[in-house]
Design a protein around this motif. Structure first.
Motif, PDB file in Angstrom:
ATOM      1  N   ARG A 160     -73.542  42.052 -44.075  1.00  0.00           N
ATOM      2  CA  ARG A 160     -73.117  43.008 -45.231  1.00  0.00           C
ATOM      3  C   ARG A 160     -73.769  42.571 -46.587  1.00  0.00           C
ATOM      4  NH1 ARG A 160     -67.837  42.406 -45.190  1.00  0.00           N
ATOM      5  NH2 ARG A 160     -67.446  44.018 -43.794  1.00  0.00           N
ATOM      6  N   TYR A 161     -74.798  43.440 -46.985  1.00  0.00           N
ATOM      7  CA  TYR A 161     -75.491  43.148 -48.009  1.00  0.00           C
ATOM      8  C   TYR A 161     -76.187  44.068 -48.477  1.00  0.00           C
ATOM      9  CZ  TYR A 161     -79.797  43.649 -44.920  1.00  0.00           C
ATOM     10  OH  TYR A 161     -80.661  44.120 -44.104  1.00  0.00           O
ATOM     11  N   TRP A 162     -76.900  43.901 -49.688  1.00  0.00           N
ATOM     12  CA  TRP A 162     -77.789  44.784 -50.618  1.00  0.00           C
ATOM     13  C   TRP A 162     -78.937  44.821 -50.163  1.00  0.00           C
ATOM     14  CZ3 TRP A 162     -76.253  48.901 -53.420  1.00  0.00           C
ATOM     15  CH2 TRP A 162     -75.092  49.010 -54.261  1.00  0.00           C
ATOM     16  N   ARG A 206     -79.285  49.806 -51.204  1.00  0.00           N
ATOM     17  CA  ARG A 206     -78.407  50.379 -50.438  1.00  0.00           C
ATOM     18  C   ARG A 206     -77.554  49.267 -49.742  1.00  0.00           C
ATOM     19  NH1 ARG A 206     -77.375  54.499 -46.440  1.00  0.00           N
ATOM     20  NH2 ARG A 206     -75.398  53.728 -45.450  1.00  0.00           N
ATOM     21  N   PHE A 207     -76.141  49.381 -49.938  1.00  0.00           N
ATOM     22  CA  PHE A 207     -75.256  48.491 -49.585  1.00  0.00           C
ATOM     23  C   PHE A 207     -74.873  48.816 -48.006  1.00  0.00           C
ATOM     24  CE2 PHE A 207     -71.248  46.544 -48.953  1.00  0.00           C
ATOM     25  CZ  PHE A 207     -71.308  45.090 -49.515  1.00  0.00           C
ATOM     26  N   LEU A 244     -79.599  35.333 -53.932  1.00  0.00           N
ATOM     27  CA  LEU A 244     -79.499  36.531 -53.292  1.00  0.00           C
ATOM     28  C   LEU A 244     -78.773  37.587 -53.958  1.00  0.00           C
ATOM     29  CD1 LEU A 244     -79.680  38.062 -50.383  1.00  0.00           C
ATOM     30  CD2 LEU A 244     -77.612  36.936 -49.728  1.00  0.00           C
ATOM     31  N   LEU A 245     -79.114  38.570 -54.098  1.00  0.00           N
ATOM     32  CA  LEU A 245     -78.246  39.878 -54.799  1.00  0.00           C
ATOM     33  C   LEU A 245     -77.085  40.085 -54.224  1.00  0.00           C
ATOM     34  CD1 LEU A 245     -78.323  41.781 -57.252  1.00  0.00           C
ATOM     35  CD2 LEU A 245     -79.505  43.351 -55.694  1.00  0.00           C
ATOM     36  N   CYS A 246     -75.922  39.729 -54.787  1.00  0.00           N
ATOM     37  CA  CYS A 246     -74.625  40.029 -54.065  1.00  0.00           C
ATOM     38  C   CYS A 246     -73.847  41.220 -54.717  1.00  0.00           C
ATOM     39  CB  CYS A 246     -73.835  38.811 -54.444  1.00  0.00           C
ATOM     40  SG  CYS A 246     -74.300  37.086 -53.859  1.00  0.00           S
ATOM     41  N   ALA A 247     -74.112  41.826 -55.690  1.00  0.00           N
ATOM     42  CA  ALA A 247     -73.379  42.879 -56.206  1.00  0.00           C
ATOM     43  C   ALA A 247     -74.262  43.679 -57.283  1.00  0.00           C
ATOM     44  CB  ALA A 247     -72.005  42.241 -56.794  1.00  0.00           C
ATOM     45  N   PRO A 278     -70.108  44.648 -54.288  1.00  0.00           N
ATOM     46  CA  PRO A 278     -68.554  44.370 -54.124  1.00  0.00           C
ATOM     47  C   PRO A 278     -68.032  43.286 -55.099  1.00  0.00           C
ATOM     48  CG  PRO A 278     -69.895  43.278 -52.489  1.00  0.00           C
ATOM     49  CD  PRO A 278     -70.896  44.036 -53.252  1.00  0.00           C
ATOM     50  N   GLU A 279     -66.879  43.133 -55.210  1.00  0.00           N
ATOM     51  CA  GLU A 279     -66.189  42.121 -55.892  1.00  0.00           C
ATOM     52  C   GLU A 279     -66.402  40.693 -55.713  1.00  0.00           C
ATOM     53  OE1 GLU A 279     -62.108  43.039 -57.039  1.00  0.00           O
ATOM     54  OE2 GLU A 279     -62.501  45.020 -58.014  1.00  0.00           O
ATOM     55  N   LYS A 280     -66.464  40.562 -54.180  1.00  0.00           N
ATOM     56  CA  LYS A 280     -66.566  39.430 -53.826  1.00  0.00           C
ATOM     57  C   LYS A 280     -67.312  39.428 -52.438  1.00  0.00           C
ATOM     58  CE  LYS A 280     -61.949  39.688 -51.481  1.00  0.00           C
ATOM     59  NZ  LYS A 280     -60.790  39.074 -51.443  1.00  0.00           N
ATOM     60  N   GLY A 281     -67.772  38.145 -51.756  1.00  0.00           N
ATOM     61  CA  GLY A 281     -68.797  38.042 -50.673  1.00  0.00           C
ATOM     62  C   GLY A 281     -70.188  38.426 -51.215  1.00  0.00           C
ATOM     63  N   CYS A 282     -70.897  37.810 -50.115  1.00  0.00           N
ATOM     64  CA  CYS A 282     -72.445  37.833 -50.174  1.00  0.00           C
ATOM     65  C   CYS A 282     -73.219  37.534 -48.938  1.00  0.00           C
ATOM     66  CB  CYS A 282     -72.890  36.829 -51.371  1.00  0.00           C
ATOM     67  SG  CYS A 282     -74.522  37.089 -51.845  1.00  0.00           S
ATOM     68  N   GLY A 283     -73.560  38.613 -48.295  1.00  0.00           N
ATOM     69  CA  GLY A 283     -74.486  38.491 -47.257  1.00  0.00           C
ATOM     70  C   GLY A 283     -73.705  37.841 -46.055  1.00  0.00           C
TER      71      GLY A 283
END
Length: 207
Positions: free
Chosen positions: A29-31, A62-63, A149-152, A157-162
């Motif tokens: 799950r990522y941008w 795109r997320f 890494l671009l997370c948000a 999203p408020e949390k999480g990253c890849g």
């Protein structure tokens, strides 16, 4: 006849083994970062912190959940520079870059979060600005991890990253790929084995 029953057993087992390999596939799950090439989106070959768009370029984010760049979902919506930047006049020493920001679908959203409505923006920035600086000028707050890494984007999203997610339930993160046969696979093998054993017993009984 016994040999034939064994062959049938193995033939029935192969689809189960193939299914096990497919079940272990994971996505992330990522941008994803895209560049507009004529009328089509192409996956960017550089990260936002390295890419330096020119005046008149169109870039997109795109997320989504995908296994790799070939599987990544493309930005949706209007992606025409003249339309996005129609109300932003050119200035000396600056460039205009059109951005398409697609926050994805509810199916791709982390648990408990709802994706904002997609939007476009015309960033007007110094001529040497990177895509990361272009994005920061119109879609704060941005969030990055320790590896840049671009997370948000815009706080989403408020949390999480890849993070990894299971293919069956995109909302369920996993810490590492699963290894070994699943319970379903073991059960399937056992069922096929019982059928094969019954077939062999019938053959012997008739003989």
């Amino acid at each position: 006849m016994i040999r034939r029953a064994t062959v049938l057993f193995l033939a029935a087992l192969l689809p189960l083994l193939a299914g096990a390999g497919q079940a272990q596939a994971v996505g992330y799950r990522y941008w994803s970062f895209w560049e507009r090439n004529g009328t089509a989106w192409t996956y960017a070959t550089q990260g936002p912190s390295l890419a330096r768009p020119a005046d008149g370029d169109v870039q997109g984010f795109r997320f989504s959940v995908s296994e790799n760049s070939a599987d990544a979902a493309k930005p949706r919506g209007t992606a025409d520079f003249d339309t996005i930047c129609a109300k932003t006049p050119a200035r000396d020493g600056e460039k205009r870059v059109a951005l398409v920001i697609d926050f994805g679908t509810p199916a791709d959203a982390p648990s408990g979060e709802t994706p904002p409505t997609g939007r476009t923006a015309c960033a007007q920035v110094p001529e040497d600005a990177t895509t990361a600086e272009v994005l920061a000028s119109v879609a704060k707050p941005l969030r990055y991890d320790a590896n840049a890494l671009l997370c948000a984007i815009a706080g989403y999203p408020e949390k999480g990253c890849g993070e990894q997610v299971t293919p069956e339930k995109n909302s369920t993160p996993t810490t590492s790929p699963k290894s070994g046969p699943s319970i379903g696979l073991i059960g399937g093998i056992a069922a096929v084995a019982l059928l094969a054993a019954a077939a062999i017993w019938q053959v012997r009984r008739r003989a």
